[in-house]
Every structure is written in structure tokens, then in C-alpha cells.
Design an enzyme around this catalytic site. Structure first.
Site, PDB file in Angstrom:
ATOM      1  N   HIS A   1       2.526   3.672   2.009  1.00 32.60           N
ATOM      2  CA  HIS A   1       3.287   4.381   3.042  1.00 32.60           C
ATOM      3  C   HIS A   1       4.477   5.102   2.424  1.00 32.60           C
ATOM      4  O   HIS A   1       5.052   4.621   1.441  1.00 32.60           O
ATOM      5  CB  HIS A   1       3.712   3.445   4.169  1.00 32.60           C
ATOM      6  CG  HIS A   1       4.662   2.355   3.759  1.00 32.60           C
ATOM      7  ND1 HIS A   1       6.034   2.504   3.803  1.00 32.60           N
ATOM      8  CD2 HIS A   1       4.443   1.096   3.301  1.00 32.60           C
ATOM      9  CE1 HIS A   1       6.617   1.383   3.409  1.00 32.60           C
ATOM     10  NE2 HIS A   1       5.672   0.520   3.087  1.00 32.60           N
TER      11      HIS A   1
ATOM     12  N   ASP B   1       7.130   6.253   4.387  1.00 34.12           N
ATOM     13  CA  ASP B   1       8.374   6.091   5.147  1.00 34.12           C
ATOM     14  C   ASP B   1       9.168   4.916   4.582  1.00 34.12           C
ATOM     15  O   ASP B   1       8.617   4.057   3.874  1.00 34.12           O
ATOM     16  CB  ASP B   1       8.096   5.898   6.640  1.00 34.12           C
ATOM     17  CG  ASP B   1       7.275   4.647   6.950  1.00 34.12           C
ATOM     18  OD1 ASP B   1       6.407   4.277   6.121  1.00 34.12           O
ATOM     19  OD2 ASP B   1       7.504   4.040   8.008  1.00 34.12           O
TER      20      ASP B   1
ATOM     21  N   GLU C   1       4.709   3.020   8.664  1.00 32.94           N
ATOM     22  CA  GLU C   1       4.533   1.594   8.374  1.00 32.94           C
ATOM     23  C   GLU C   1       5.769   0.797   8.780  1.00 32.94           C
ATOM     24  O   GLU C   1       5.659  -0.305   9.303  1.00 32.94           O
ATOM     25  CB  GLU C   1       4.222   1.381   6.893  1.00 32.94           C
ATOM     26  CG  GLU C   1       3.575   0.036   6.597  1.00 32.94           C
ATOM     27  CD  GLU C   1       4.565  -1.114   6.441  1.00 32.94           C
ATOM     28  OE1 GLU C   1       4.153  -2.268   6.572  1.00 32.94           O
ATOM     29  OE2 GLU C   1       5.771  -0.857   6.199  1.00 32.94           O
TER      30      GLU C   1
HETATM   31 ZN   LIG Z   1       6.189  -1.436   2.583  1.00 33.97          ZN
END
Ligand SMILES: [Zn+2]
Length: 466
Positions: free
Chosen positions: A95, A97, A162
Site C-alpha cells: 500500500h 498510503d 490500507e
Molecule cells: Zn502497512
């Protein structure tokens, strides 16, 4: 587990990675500088910038079919590197983010102005999960630059939500099930064991969350006038809760353990071999003793056995002093941590039926479902787990230990339940990396060796049975 002898590192790839080292780290710095905080609306444009940056990297390195897919919140970046229809296909998930940065005053630098010192890169997202996402991109870059091809087919799924509960990932996986057909999912969002020992996380627990409501009268009653003749909802809920678990720590719900996967001796032995100091654990908690299901060790109870816990209980008079009432109603939040192959829905139905059986008369008792998540397990002897273990040993110079987490990583369950894939949790972050906290850092040794680990893993997966 005895592994076959380890082949040497790929010389061409090694030369390439050494010669591109500085540029590689420069790029990771560039990625970390984009403040991709998924939970804060003011960073929405940064989320798109990060997604575009990653898509640009994938295209530049030779990936095809690269897309920045819009969702109702933050985009998913996807792309693939195609080898041949006969070769195994791996989904790589990371992820892009990151968590918010507060409290800012505890950072020794500005969170999105990363710096390198003593072999560490400090900055928000360096380890969770940009260091890992970037190591994957660089592994592909290295393989394509030196060989012109990947040993297997790879599809990347880079998520932007996430840290915000992955709200839109499941729907996207479901809608793209055909395009995402693969043989295994590699999730790189976990870390090494204490002491920075290479580790593979084999299992995560799932969860079933419910609420029990016990209702008597419309309003509280005078306990002098009615005590002794009506059912007290608070007493009743205590009686129900007391009936859910025995003094041996076993959960009494009929059928509760029916689907629990038996753990092979080899796995129990690996768990027992993990360094764990129970005295130190107790001291840290400040408790006189540990409790739990008989017949299982502490490490087993907290990772491979299901649980039942009351998370909250309320009802009646809770102020200071006294108030002589029979409460009108009482409530409890109850959750079960689940292990493979327990289903949250099945466990909920079993709980509801059992509560119905043991609920005392004179009140109305209901049980409602609040939420659930599936457990996840890829056995130690699965060929994909073995491939990851070989890749770690070949690159980090020591075999991994095997971790079983008591908590959940919902995306794991998404890949296993929606796409039906075995999931391997292969992460490379140091265990004390301050993820989600001030001064998050990535060990650059882990990151650079991790690039080699990911590249090597693709070589190790060539023979994955399909
Ligand atoms: Zn993570």
C-alpha cells in the site's frame, strides 16, 4: 525445516543493483516526500500524485497494462509484467498510503522530509509501506534491466486505503476476479522478528464481533418492590457470559471448535522455537499470572487458538453512590478471534443459538452480528512459503523464523477469500521501525537486501505447482 542448498546470487543483478544504488535511494526519498495520508481529505491530491508516481515507475520499468484505477476514495495502482502463459502468476500487494503524522513535536525532523543517517531512512512511510513497495518496483527494474524479462508473471496491486480500512479494495477485487487470476498473492506489509531476524508471517486470526442485549421491562424497577420476583437483566447477562467459557479456558459454544484446522507437529515445533520469555512478558503486563485454554502454550493461545472475550458490558446504575433498581436492560459486546478454517458467520450462528439456550427466563435476549473477518493461514510447507523462505535465506544469509499473528490484516483475508489464493506475508521491515508512530524509519540494509529478496523470490517461484 531442511531446505535444499541455496544457489548463489545473480551476478548481473548484483552489479546492476550496486551501480544504481544511489539513484534507487534517491527515488525512495522522492516517494516518501509525497504526503499520502489516506485518512485526511486535505491530502486527496497527494494520494493521486503518489498513485501517478508509482504508475510512472511501473511503466518506465517495463510493466504493461498499468492503470491508476479510481475508487470512491483513493486510487488503486495496477500493472503487470507478463512472462509466458505457462509460468506461474504472482500478485504483489503493497500500500502507498501512510498514517497521519501527529504528534508532530515528537518527530526529530519533518515527517515528509526524509533523511538518511546511520543506515536508516527516517520519515513517515519509509517502512510502512513505501520502502517495501519501492523495493518491489526496484526488484522488477533490476530483473528487467539485466534479463529483459521476469522469470514468472507478476501483477501489482498497490492500494491507497490500507490505513483507512481498505474500504474499496474488496469490491474492486470482486469486480476484477477474472483479470486477477493468479497462483499466489505476496503481501509485503509486515516485518522481521525481534532482533531483526528474517521472518515469514504464516497466519493471522480472523474475528467475529457481536452484541448481546437483554431486555426486561420498559423502565428500571424499584428493587425493593420487585426484587425477588422479576428477572434482573444485569444478573441475566452475567449468567449468560459466565456460561460461554469454562474454567479450563474452553469455549462452551457447541460446534465452536469443529472447523479449527489442526496444527502439524512441525508448525507447533517452529512456534515453540521462537524466542519468548514468559517472565518478561508477565512483568511487562504487570500481571501475577497468565490464564488460558489448557493444553496449549502461551504463544499457541495467542496466535493459533480461537478466543472469546467480552469487550464491553453495561447496564443499570453506573453513577457514584447507590440507586436501588432492577435495570430495564443490560448489554455486552462479545468478540471471538478466529483461526483457520473458522467462518465468522458460522461462529455467530453458533453463539446466537447457544445464548438462546442458556439465557434465563423472564427477559428477552437477542444476539446481533456487528462484524467479522476471515482468518488466514498459509502452511509452512506450502511451496510458496518455501520459496519465500529460500529467498530470505539466500539474500539475508539466515533462514527465517515463522510468526503467527494474533490480530488480523484484513487484506490477507480478501485475497484468500475473494480470489481464493494462498497468501504469503513476506515483509522486510525491522521490528522496531516506529510504524504509525513518530520517527518511523526503514533499515536501508533491510530495504536494499529486500530488493534482492523480492527478485530472488520470483526465481524461487518458477516451479510453483499450478
Ligand atoms: Zn502497512
Amino acid at each position: 525445516m531442511p531446505l535444499p542448498p541455496i544457489a548463489p546470487l545473480d551476478d548481473d543483478l548484483e552489479r546492476h543493483l550496486v551501480s544504481t544504488r544511489e539513484a534507487t535511494i534517491e527515488q525512495l526519498l522522492e516517494l516518501v516526500r509525497i504526503p499520502s495520508v489516506s485518512s485526511l481529505p486535505e491530502h486527496a491530491a497527494d494520494m493521486v500524485r503518489t498513485a501517478d508516481w508509482l504508475a510512472g515507475q511501473l511503466r518506465w520499468r517495463g510493466a504493461e497494462d498499468v492503470k491508476v484505477v479510481k475508487t470512491a476514495l483513493h486510487p488503486i495502482v495496477t500493472g503487470r509484467i507478463h512472462k509466458t502463459p505457462g509460468a506461474p502468476t504472482v500478485i504483489v500487494y503493497c500500500h502507498y498510503d501512510v498514517q497521519p503524522v501527529d504528534p508532530l513535536d515528537l518527530w526529530e525532523s519533518t515527517p515528509f522530509e526524509p533523511f538518511v543517517r546511520d543506515g536508516r531512512m527516517v520519515g513517515r512511510g519509509t517502512s510502512d509501506d513505501k520502502g517495501q513497495i519501492h523495493a518491489h518496483v526496484m526488484a522488477a527494474a533490476g530483473l528487467l534491466a539485466t534479463r529483459g524479462a521476469m522469470p514468472i508473471n507478476v501483477r501489482y496491486v498497490f492500494e491507497g486505503e490500507e490505513e483507512s480500512s481498505s474500504v474499496h479494495l474488496d469490491a474492486w477485487l470482486e469486480a476484477n476476479r477474472d483479470r486477477l487470476s493468479a497462483d499466489v498473492a505476496i503481501i509485503s506489509d509486515s516485518g522481521f522478528f525481534e532482533g531483526n531476524i528474517p521472518a515469514i508471517t504464516l497466519s493471522l486470526r480472523g474475528i467475529m464481533y457481536a452484541q448481546i442485549d437483554v431486555v426486561g421491562t420498559d423502565v428500571d424497577l424499584h428493587s425493593g418492590g420487585y426484587g425477588g420476583v422479576v428477572q434482573n437483566p444485569a444478573n441475566a447477562i452475567a449468567q449468560i457470559i459466565a456460561g460461554l467459557k469454562g474454567p479450563d479456558g474452553r469455549i462452551r459454544i457447541p460446534g465452536f471448535y469443529d472447523d479449527v484446522a489442526a496444527l502439524p507437529d512441525e508448525d507447533r515445533a517452529a512456534l515453540a522455537a521462537l524466542p519468548f520469555d514468559e517472565g518478561e512478558y508477565l512483568a511487562r503486563l504487570g500481571l501475577p499470572t497468565l490464564v488460558g485454554e489448557t493444553g496449549y502454550t502461551t504463544l499457541e493461545r495467542r496466535a493459533i487458538r480461537p478466543t472469546l472475550d467480552v469487550n464491553g458490558i453495561w447496564g443499570g446504575f453506573m453513577g457514584e453512590g447507590s440507586k436501588t433498581i432492577i435495570p430495564a436492560h443490560a448489554h455486552a459486546k462479545v468478540s471471538c478471534r478466529l483461526v483457520a478454517n473458522q467462518e465468522p458467520d458460522t461462529i455467530f450462528e453458533a453463539l446466537r443459538a447457544y445464548v438462546g439456550e442458556i439465557a434465563p427466563p423472564g427477559v428477552t435476549t437477542t444476539v446481533r452480528y456487528i462484524g467479522g473477518g476471515h482468518p488466514s493461514l498459509t502452511p509452512m510447507d506450502h511451496p510458496a512459503t518455501r520459496a519465500a523462505a529460500r529467498a530470505l535465506e539466500a539474500t539475508f544469509g539466515q533462514p527465517p523464523v515463522y510468526i503467527r499473528e494474533g490480530g488480523s490484516i484484513p487484506v490477507c483475508a480478501s485475497f484468500s477469500t475473494i480470489l481464493g489464493l494462498p497468501v504469503v506475508l513476506l515483509g522486510i521491515t525491522p521490528p522496531d521501525d516506529n510504524a504509525h508512530a513518530p520517527n518511523e524509519w526503514m533499515d536501508l540494509g533491510n530495504y536494499e537486501t529486500g530488493i534482492r529478496t523480492f527478485a530472488r523470490m520470483f526465481d524461487e517461484l518458477v516451479d510453483l505447482p499450478r
